[in-house]
Design an enzyme around this catalytic site. Structure first.
Site, PDB file in Angstrom:
ATOM      1  CG  ASP A   1     -10.515 -11.655  19.751  1.00 18.59           C
ATOM      2  OD1 ASP A   1     -11.269 -12.440  20.368  1.00 18.59           O
ATOM      3  OD2 ASP A   1     -10.619 -10.421  19.823  1.00 18.59           O
TER       4      ASP A   1
ATOM      5  N   GLY B   1      -8.013  -2.881  15.924  1.00 14.45           N
ATOM      6  CA  GLY B   1      -8.152  -2.259  14.615  1.00 14.45           C
ATOM      7  C   GLY B   1      -8.443  -0.769  14.723  1.00 14.45           C
TER       8      GLY B   1
ATOM      9  CD1 TRP C   1      -9.594  -9.936  23.491  1.00  7.91           C
ATOM     10  CD2 TRP C   1      -9.682  -7.768  24.066  1.00  7.91           C
ATOM     11  NE1 TRP C   1     -10.160  -9.841  24.745  1.00  7.91           N
ATOM     12  CE2 TRP C   1     -10.225  -8.533  25.118  1.00  7.91           C
ATOM     13  CE3 TRP C   1      -9.650  -6.379  24.211  1.00  7.91           C
ATOM     14  CZ2 TRP C   1     -10.740  -7.969  26.294  1.00  7.91           C
ATOM     15  CZ3 TRP C   1     -10.152  -5.804  25.367  1.00  7.91           C
ATOM     16  CH2 TRP C   1     -10.679  -6.591  26.387  1.00  7.91           C
ATOM     17  CG  ASP C   2      -9.187  -9.798  16.074  1.00  5.60           C
ATOM     18  OD1 ASP C   2      -7.960  -9.642  16.214  1.00  5.60           O
ATOM     19  OD2 ASP C   2      -9.695 -10.872  15.724  1.00  5.60           O
ATOM     20  CB  VAL C   3     -13.552  -4.874  17.226  1.00  7.25           C
ATOM     21  CG1 VAL C   3     -14.242  -3.523  17.037  1.00  7.25           C
ATOM     22  CG2 VAL C   3     -14.253  -5.950  16.388  1.00  7.25           C
TER      23      VAL C   3
END
Lengths: 436, 436
Positions: B162, B196, B191-193
């Site tokens: 991220d 996901g 960006w991770d969230v």
């Protein structure tokens, strides 16, 4: 761009819908929601992004706007000619219906488009809260298996937007330079984006439930709850609740790990992250600091194999590594880091990003001939399936599909549609979004 | 009726885990993915959040870890006793299987759990890229209708996280105080969230496709592509490409609109946003600045009904409104703004947030008795269906369900499981995550 390259890009972009109606309805792994019909009464980011995401998965998504457009119709960024880059970016691949949403006649037409749309229709996605005519009760009376998803500011239906939700949730007080006083907002509308994706997922899952049981769903996705759940899942709220700690403002350091930005001799900023012992050892090695790190570890009694210890001593470590970055060019730094396990990248401006092969030679992006904007590289879905991306498709002009939808979906005659137009119940014609 | 069809019917009809070991599998509007079995080989945020989101929708999600845990096992924040708040926060409601992922025997066991899991199994979610044994080809040989989703750093399979993706995408150069030099990272791992959630959606959609056609999907969701697509959808990239403009760093001002933060007489910061003409007129009115705004409009020839004009003159407008904020208490400001259409909220710390009714009296949060953490309020899904949230469920201890899964899913005897334990192929017992 050469002819061959252009041809490849166009091939990737896929065929244009011959009659301009938008929906490609063949079910495939790339378009697993083909056949679904979603009506969206929306504005701004969250609900339009949800609808666009469903359209990327193959759903036929009809965005409904009031005459003249919703409050986002002229949202910046604009082109030099005044067209909204924002609006087109978030409404790609949808159809557009415009009606007078203040009159009973206009409302009834839209309610019919929502509810009289075959077994795979009956799905409303909206962020226009508190309008009884398209509330769950009113529409479920017309169609009991309705899937109704409402994005609100807060769970009680009151208004809030990404910026205010973000202020109220805690992030701006821990974002920004360590020495800064006062809140620092981030620029990505993260709660809007997150909320939009939860909404797209909730609708897709509700369709599975309806397919199995015949029952609809009344779904609510408040922006505020999305932010709170995310802050909870990531530990920000739990840490405050359990430990009574306020997380400090850390600048670009990473909490509980060693990560920092550095600047090269020629002024280029790099983000450098070490999540594991190996990453960290490689960073010490490549910066010529391995012996100094070992000496520090011994003198301080610090075990740098422990991520928390690396975090605790981040300032001295940063000071140590800084000399190497400051004395090397960006090119040399990039070369050296590329041979290690260290996680790193160079900071870039948006203008640099769009000129990189990462965009220009990435199948995620295809040339989109968006009439108001001109040809440009636009992203499709970031999810590829069996090696293919669902490509960007043109955003509609406001009201472009009004007559098509009233004719094909509600069975209205051309005369009836002309009458509605004359009465002002539906958009009189294709309206340029930039004329207001 | 074929096996697959029978399985679907069972899944749709819903069944309760016979021995009550955790997963409630009755299909309902709140648990529309009940019956699905997802195996997750993961670490950090994106893949664990995807799995947790699928679990919130009713799927039985098995997180697989190597012996001792993955690289995120001790990730901060930690409790005073050293338990990872981060790990538990992102793995709520899953089952945990631990195996030696470096040995052929351990790999084979996990591959069997992925592929021999009934008609609604055969789903792998992973961010562990480049391991041939759980790559698409190897697993699809065992099970052709496999749904295989891989989250990678970049589309070419190279590593990025991220923080580095964010640096490379443009946002840190336009985030932070206008006068600041250098990059400002945001703190939310956006960006991770986002990645996901795209992953959870892609799996849910792929299940619909498999139900209809019997075919699996090979899905890739690179973090970098998620960031680029989002920056493109929101207009940041398109603006740079089409207009050659670099967006300026604006502090807490909102691009193309009038929004700003203000500080009260007693030092409380407020975020204030006006998206429409009405919002803006109300702000001018409530701050006693209506006449001054009108005088400015006339003298400058500025039409403040235009959002772009409000943005252009943001500094003088902020200067004008600032006096009122500076001369009123936070309580008075809140009272006054509450009577208007203006969008606003008070900035809060995470510690303030967790003490508010917005958390303590919100059905999104329920008391979770997480053994390593103690009782605390934890969020369920931010999506409510028919008025209910999928509540937070306890995160497993590392390896807690290893024996259950090997016994019930692979039909291994107690003796066989004991042998595997003795040989170190699977987790020896429930291992405390904090013991390393």
């Amino acid at each position: 761009m050469g002819d061959r390259e252009r041809g490849q890009r166009q091939a990737r972009a896929g065929r244009r819908d011959p009659d301009g109606r938008g929906a490609v309805t063949e079910l495939s792994a790339l378009r697993p929601l083909a056949g679904l019909r979603v009506v969206e009464i929306s504005s701004f980011v969250a609900a339009p992004l949800a609808g666009m995401t469903l359209a990327q998965l193959g759903a036929d998504v009809i965005r409904v706007d009031p005459i003249g457009g919703a409050a986002d119709v002229n949202r910046w960024p604009l082109t030099e000619q005044g067209a909204s880059i924002y609006w087109t970016g978030l409404n790609k691949g949808k159809r557009s219906l415009v009606a007078d949403l203040r009159t009973a006649e206009g409302q009834d037409l839209v309610a019919r488009v929502i509810t009289e749309s075959g077994p795979n229709g009956g799905i409303l996605l909206t962020n226009a809260v508190g309008r009884a005519w398209h509330g769950y009760e009113a529409l479920a009376r017309r169609r009991p298996d309705l899937i109704h998803l409402e994005i609100s500011g807060r769970a009680d239906g009151s208004t809030a937007v990404d910026y205010t939700v973000n202020a109220a949730t805690g992030f701006p007080l821990v974002t920004g330079p360590a020495e800064h006083q006062g809140p620092v907002n981030h620029v990505v509308p993260v709660w809007d984006v997150t909320c939009g994706l939860y909404a797209a997922l909730a609708i897709t899952a509700a369709v599975r439930h309806r397919d199995a049981t015949g029952a609809g769903s009344r779904i609510a996705v408040p922006l505020d709850d999305v932010a709170l759940a995310t802050a909870g899942n990531l530990g920000f709220l739990t840490e405050a609740a359990l430990c009574g700690r306020e997380r400090p403002r850390l600048g670009n350091a990473i909490y509980g790990q060693y990560g920092q930005h550095f600047t090269s001799a020629d002024g280029v900023a790099f983000m450098v992250v070490t999540l594991t012992g190996r990453h960290f050892r490689d960073l010490a090695q490549v910066t010529g600091a391995a012996a100094a790190v070992a000496a520090l570890a011994e003198a301080l009694g610090a075990d740098f194999a422990d991520e928390g210890v690396r975090f605790r001593y981040r300032d001295v470590l940063t000071g140590l590594f800084t000399t190497w970055f400051r004395e090397h060019s960006a090119a040399d730094i990039a070369d050296a880091l590329a041979g290690t396990s260290v996680l790193w990248d160079r900071y870039r401006s948006f203008a640099e990003v769009v000129a990189e092969p990462r965009v220009t030679d990435n199948p995620l992006f295809t040339v989109l001939d968006q009439p108001e904007l001109g040809e440009h590289l636009a992203p499709g879905s970031p999810v590829s399936v069996n090696g293919e991306h669902s490509p960007a498709r043109v955003a509609p002009r406001l009201g472009e599909h009004t007559a098509d939808i009233l004719g094909a979906e509600l069975g209205l005659s051309e005369d009836a549609i002309a009458e509605l137009r004359a009465a002002g119940a539906v958009g009189a014609d294709i309206k340029e979004r930039t004329s207001s």
